[in-house]
Design a protein around this motif. Sequence first.
Motif, mmCIF file in Angstrom:
data_model
loop_
_atom_site.group_PDB
_atom_site.id
_atom_site.type_symbol
_atom_site.label_atom_id
_atom_site.label_comp_id
_atom_site.label_asym_id
_atom_site.label_seq_id
_atom_site.Cartn_x
_atom_site.Cartn_y
_atom_site.Cartn_z
ATOM 1 N N GLY D 73 0.701 -1.212 0.052
ATOM 2 C CA GLY D 73 -0.006 0.000 0.116
ATOM 3 C C GLY D 73 0.841 1.304 0.021
ATOM 4 O O GLY D 73 0.513 2.396 -0.664
ATOM 5 N N LEU D 100 -3.564 -10.180 4.750
ATOM 6 C CA LEU D 100 -4.826 -9.999 3.597
ATOM 7 C C LEU D 100 -5.440 -8.574 3.761
ATOM 8 O O LEU D 100 -5.354 -7.894 2.799
ATOM 9 C CB LEU D 100 -5.914 -11.177 3.637
ATOM 10 N N LEU D 101 -5.965 -8.568 4.928
ATOM 11 C CA LEU D 101 -6.719 -7.214 5.128
ATOM 12 C C LEU D 101 -5.904 -6.000 5.228
ATOM 13 O O LEU D 101 -6.520 -4.959 4.462
ATOM 14 C CB LEU D 101 -7.409 -7.212 6.490
ATOM 15 N N SER D 102 -4.814 -6.156 5.557
ATOM 16 C CA SER D 102 -3.995 -4.940 5.420
ATOM 17 C C SER D 102 -3.460 -4.570 4.070
ATOM 18 O O SER D 102 -2.974 -3.455 3.835
ATOM 19 C CB SER D 102 -3.096 -4.603 6.626
ATOM 20 N N ILE D 103 -3.409 -5.432 3.229
ATOM 21 C CA ILE D 103 -3.241 -5.200 1.828
ATOM 22 C C ILE D 103 -4.358 -4.902 0.964
ATOM 23 O O ILE D 103 -4.465 -3.960 0.121
ATOM 24 C CB ILE D 103 -2.525 -6.429 1.356
ATOM 25 N N VAL D 104 -5.283 -5.640 0.855
ATOM 26 C CA VAL D 104 -6.504 -5.624 0.309
ATOM 27 C C VAL D 104 -7.385 -4.304 0.508
ATOM 28 O O VAL D 104 -8.014 -3.872 -0.586
ATOM 29 C CB VAL D 104 -7.348 -6.808 0.116
ATOM 30 N N GLN D 105 -7.690 -4.121 1.820
ATOM 31 C CA GLN D 105 -8.643 -2.844 2.107
ATOM 32 C C GLN D 105 -8.173 -1.356 1.982
ATOM 33 O O GLN D 105 -8.714 -0.644 2.828
ATOM 34 C CB GLN D 105 -9.015 -3.203 3.666
ATOM 35 N N MET D 106 -7.446 -1.224 0.951
ATOM 36 C CA MET D 106 -6.936 0.261 0.558
ATOM 37 C C MET D 106 -8.036 1.080 0.506
ATOM 38 O O MET D 106 -9.147 0.948 -0.306
ATOM 39 C CB MET D 106 -5.893 -0.028 -0.641
ATOM 40 N N PRO D 107 -7.821 2.129 0.773
ATOM 41 C CA PRO D 107 -8.750 3.346 0.690
ATOM 42 C C PRO D 107 -8.803 3.720 -0.824
ATOM 43 O O PRO D 107 -8.006 3.618 -1.617
ATOM 44 C CB PRO D 107 -8.306 4.543 1.549
ATOM 45 N N SER D 108 -9.853 4.539 -1.039
ATOM 46 C CA SER D 108 -10.409 5.086 -2.387
ATOM 47 C C SER D 108 -9.239 5.769 -2.847
ATOM 48 O O SER D 108 -8.722 6.948 -2.199
ATOM 49 C CB SER D 108 -11.648 5.829 -2.465
ATOM 50 N N VAL D 110 -6.216 4.588 -4.042
ATOM 51 C CA VAL D 110 -4.702 4.022 -3.802
ATOM 52 C C VAL D 110 -4.941 2.317 -3.860
ATOM 53 O O VAL D 110 -4.692 1.788 -3.001
ATOM 54 C CB VAL D 110 -4.006 4.549 -2.635
ATOM 55 N N PRO D 111 -5.225 1.808 -5.266
ATOM 56 C CA PRO D 111 -5.490 0.650 -5.276
ATOM 57 C C PRO D 111 -4.175 -0.382 -5.094
ATOM 58 O O PRO D 111 -3.065 0.302 -5.633
ATOM 59 C CB PRO D 111 -5.966 0.168 -6.746
ATOM 60 N N VAL D 112 -4.307 -1.544 -4.597
ATOM 61 C CA VAL D 112 -3.221 -2.564 -4.688
ATOM 62 C C VAL D 112 -4.018 -3.703 -5.156
ATOM 63 O O VAL D 112 -4.956 -4.257 -4.652
ATOM 64 C CB VAL D 112 -2.697 -3.037 -3.209
ATOM 65 N N THR D 114 -4.535 -7.202 -5.228
ATOM 66 C CA THR D 114 -4.119 -8.270 -4.143
ATOM 67 C C THR D 114 -4.604 -9.673 -4.735
ATOM 68 O O THR D 114 -5.474 -9.831 -5.430
ATOM 69 C CB THR D 114 -5.068 -7.909 -3.074
#
Lengths: 171, 171, 171, 171, 171, 171, 171, 171
Positions: D73, D100-108, D110-112, D114
């Motif tokens: 992120g 998983l959650l700390s990588i996929v749940q990026m804010p609007s 700034v995508p990652v 995953t």
Amino acid sequence: MAAEVGIIMGSLSDLPVMKRAALFLEELNIPFEVTIVSAHRTPERMVEYAQSAKSKGFKVIIAGAGGAAHLPGMIASLTTLPVIGVPIRSRNSLEGWDSLLSIVQMPSGVPVATVAVDGAENAAILAAQILGTFQPEIAQKLQVYKDNLKHKVLQAAQKIETEGWQSIVQE
Amino acid sequence: MAAEVGIIMGSLSDLPVMKRAALFLEELNIPFEVTIVSAHRTPERMVEYAQSAKSKGFKVIIAGAGGAAHLPGMIASLTTLPVIGVPIRSRNSLEGWDSLLSIVQMPSGVPVATVAVDGAENAAILAAQILGTFQPEIAQKLQVYKDNLKHKVLQAAQKIETEGWQSIVQE
Amino acid sequence: MAAEVGIIMGSLSDLPVMKRAALFLEELNIPFEVTIVSAHRTPERMVEYAQSAKSKGFKVIIAGAGGAAHLPGMIASLTTLPVIGVPIRSRNSLEGWDSLLSIVQMPSGVPVATVAVDGAENAAILAAQILGTFQPEIAQKLQVYKDNLKHKVLQAAQKIETEGWQSIVQE
Amino acid sequence: MAAEVGIIMGSLSDLPVMKRAALFLEELNIPFEVTIVSAHRTPERMVEYAQSAKSKGFKVIIAGAGGAAHLPGMIASLTTLPVIGVPIRSRNSLEGWDSLLSIVQMPSGVPVATVAVDGAENAAILAAQILGTFQPEIAQKLQVYKDNLKHKVLQAAQKIETEGWQSIVQE
Amino acid sequence: MAAEVGIIMGSLSDLPVMKRAALFLEELNIPFEVTIVSAHRTPERMVEYAQSAKSKGFKVIIAGAGGAAHLPGMIASLTTLPVIGVPIRSRNSLEGWDSLLSIVQMPSGVPVATVAVDGAENAAILAAQILGTFQPEIAQKLQVYKDNLKHKVLQAAQKIETEGWQSIVQE
Amino acid sequence: MAAEVGIIMGSLSDLPVMKRAALFLEELNIPFEVTIVSAHRTPERMVEYAQSAKSKGFKVIIAGAGGAAHLPGMIASLTTLPVIGVPIRSRNSLEGWDSLLSIVQMPSGVPVATVAVDGAENAAILAAQILGTFQPEIAQKLQVYKDNLKHKVLQAAQKIETEGWQSIVQE
Amino acid sequence: MAAEVGIIMGSLSDLPVMKRAALFLEELNIPFEVTIVSAHRTPERMVEYAQSAKSKGFKVIIAGAGGAAHLPGMIASLTTLPVIGVPIRSRNSLEGWDSLLSIVQMPSGVPVATVAVDGAENAAILAAQILGTFQPEIAQKLQVYKDNLKHKVLQAAQKIETEGWQSIVQE
Amino acid sequence: MAAEVGIIMGSLSDLPVMKRAALFLEELNIPFEVTIVSAHRTPERMVEYAQSAKSKGFKVIIAGAGGAAHLPGMIASLTTLPVIGVPIRSRNSLEGWDSLLSIVQMPSGVPVATVAVDGAENAAILAAQILGTFQPEIAQKLQVYKDNLKHKVLQAAQKIETEGWQSIVQE
């Protein structure tokens, strides 16, 4: 006509979810019966219900329950009929996680055919599929139903492609 | 004798779990076929498998899959036969949670009869129950199987009551 | 101008979330197409969509789905284009956990580029980043967008530092 | 040949997982670079890595991390290149859920992109798909790879159908 | 002396956990009986066990079960005796989550006194506390047991304070 | 020198995790004391420990606990010193989830500074940071420690860049 | 008076939660500063904020963030000051689980003192406790605050004991 | 008449849930006392409450708490009376998961009889069952209560069977 499917649930408060099963079977003209059977409040009635189910002519049982949901599994322990379990996200369940796990995680020897949380309609479709394995006219109706589902998606696709996604969205 | 049950799984690595389904059906003399069908690696084969399943004489399909487990649901989308899904706790799954949720949480219209994580034997019992709705001899065999399960528990109970719990425990 | 991005979802009810992807691509002047494709209700349409995607000129596909969300993974199984999956917290999903796991936990060989639950805008940004790897003018627009995001934060920071946090809070 | 993909991870202990990404890119002859960049131990190095990535010629960055996994992120916040995140089930992570959650749940904004927990090979495939959008020879290699996957499943299917499931199982 | 506590479990495989309850009661000289009762394999035996429990002189029932664990709740539905449930992390349970939720989340009207996952010893202590409410000599023994627990902690504290933490650690 | 940090845990079995806190403080020459205090087995000792902590000269308390982990929160309720909680993944905890939630989710008014599951070393670093707010020589040592962490990452990076990732991997 | 505590958050939408930290510090007359710093939208500003924090006189930093919440951990990677993390249950977070895990599960070497989900007031109390380790007047104020909390509970107890629980309940 | 059951909770905000316990005991004419005791705000009061509970004549204690819920476990650590824990889904709890785990997962030696999330009525029933083990008139009242539950289910069953499920449903 003798009922082929028995639909049961623990209390009247489950009816808003479970009626979707009844509506689907009605639509397909499959005879069924609906009643209230509580594993925890009327255990003897539950035993009797399960033990007499086959002789009453039922082919499949649909059981909905929430929280520590024991009804589907206990019915399955008392009959060789296929039992379909509907995990209900009731007021006191942990968002449905307890309902789901206490229905699906049955030990070896006693399966419950589990559908999605609040998936009463799918329970009825599954019951119809089971009946349809030997009743071709039910299988045919299911095919029609499936074709309708497809048709509705195609219509929606056409709508969005023709009218544009901007014109459709409402939040 | 034509196979009545199709057992499929995504890869050979699922066989240690899925063979329990085969063993049970074999025990009950229910004809079945086992093969490999991968939703993600052989999608066209999957479509073909599902679409020809009914004409090949299958009555029920048992599909096992792990992780983002799409095989059971996709098969169900392509046939009106009942599909039984076995969530497999494969090496890369999140302890089976992903397998379970991606099989059981099917949308309205397309049910998958889901059993417990790694519950392949229960999938076979459920298949037999489905066949048993119209084949009384299978229902009878299931009753015998159920009686055997009960018998074994009663034997264990007698053993523990006679010999004492101290003499049995081994950790 | 031929569409470079295909945006699909299982039903019109996903549009309130998925339209954010469309709005972003529109803003960046990236040509795209939106339609409805359901893995479970129109599996053949899904196969056809995926197989013709490349020849139609698509470079990236964005697929949104909820519950047992198979659409992104199945599309990915049928094309070598990058597929971006948007887990949707639909009415029947378990707060989005089922949607997320059934999209992100794909087996080796068939990735889906997964974004946050309901993260349709990020899916579009990611699509633009992918196009931007070889289209410098898109990369430039993304830089401008990124600068704008930063600018808005700086403005908010200035506001709170100048006016004081007490004057801003409204609950 | 200048590297097109940058593979980074927080420590050497992530290499057993992340090397699968390197092996895949090597197989496809896609030039890449591997190094160690820690968000929490070398934040300045991370900033510099991300900010110079584009000018060094990278098209895609693959970042693996476990626990409170901030590397993917943060890299994504510092570049407009697409960033692929690999959640690693490291020794101290909560079975991979935190990764998983700390990588996929990026804010609007700034995508990652995953992939699955420990899905480093899929990260490399996704990187190749991204490069393949404008480099047809890579897309072709991906098609060959996909055909091979299919071929292996078909071989396994043939084996199980010919030799029988009994002869194969070993637990 | 007539048994005051009934200890039951679904199968012999639960004995390694459940024997800790027996050992504790033995230590306190509280008469008890251990046997096997399976909710799913011997439902009629379960009904009979629960309905005759009070007349046999039991004051408390301890029931252990794993997975979709229905035994404690079903016993509770059939008697007014207090029922203590022990969620067992059995081989097929989801790390004990299913066992815990399907025991503790009982609906209003039918409580199960739930202890920790695999907490059979605590179940026995709780049974003793219940008996101790009217049998002062049991309450006294519990006080002695509690004092012993405290004593062991104080000894450990003294050891670590005297000998130093370095001398004790072994991994 | 009077101890500035008190390290406590519920039993000797927590020492393999908690000794990492002691080792770090030792390395930084920060005086500390280690002992055993159990919230559930020695509640009075716990009260006394917390109430006398400040007068004994402690500035910070580090408390480790597993399962229903009440020690850190109860200590925090009895002193105004900062309390650092270490959730321990003990043998009977649910993979650490119970430990984490019962430490971090403290009600308003009584904070516990929670670190990662099994994060005893980080607890010690945090204690040092707290002491360092007013003892510049500790802050300086922390800076040296931080620089060392960075240095090790840079060394690993150099190693992988020089020797190649292939030569390093061992699984 | 120079600010001793820095309060930061990623966007104005976090202010309704984070203002509770400000209100508490204000009540205790501890000087603080509030501003907006986004890890993902203003990474350079974040680096600068963290690196200058100590020279500006800050003793503690409180950072709130939701979803893939990287702000507290990244600040902690850039300073030796203690950093307190507040997991925010923002609109797009998975009920706060993602926020909590991505803040608390920091790797060894870089702790974040994590409080409960939405626990901004506790973050401020913890900051005061840290300052209070060397500023006795703050410790004293905390003791007064603690006494007030106790007093309110005692008042509520008296009310319920005097007036009766029936007269108080309103749902 | 001296109170036999003590009902405690951490704050008045728990009363809407906990009053259901009071109402049930009132209905059964079991004498009880209700008050506020906070583990974290009035720890000394809690110790005193627990230590004097037996001499005041209490036979059972019911303790409700939410979030990091330490009240039931701490009371249990200070008395040999059976303690019933009610996990409360309070405003700041993680949907009740934290409350449940921090009450039920007690270490060996100190059980808490845990009921369902928000299950205060069941806590009271369990208390009555405990008293009923030696007070036959309470056991009799419980039997009447159980019969009433059954009766209500049978009435609902009759209603649905007579009037039809269509006439009842209201959503």
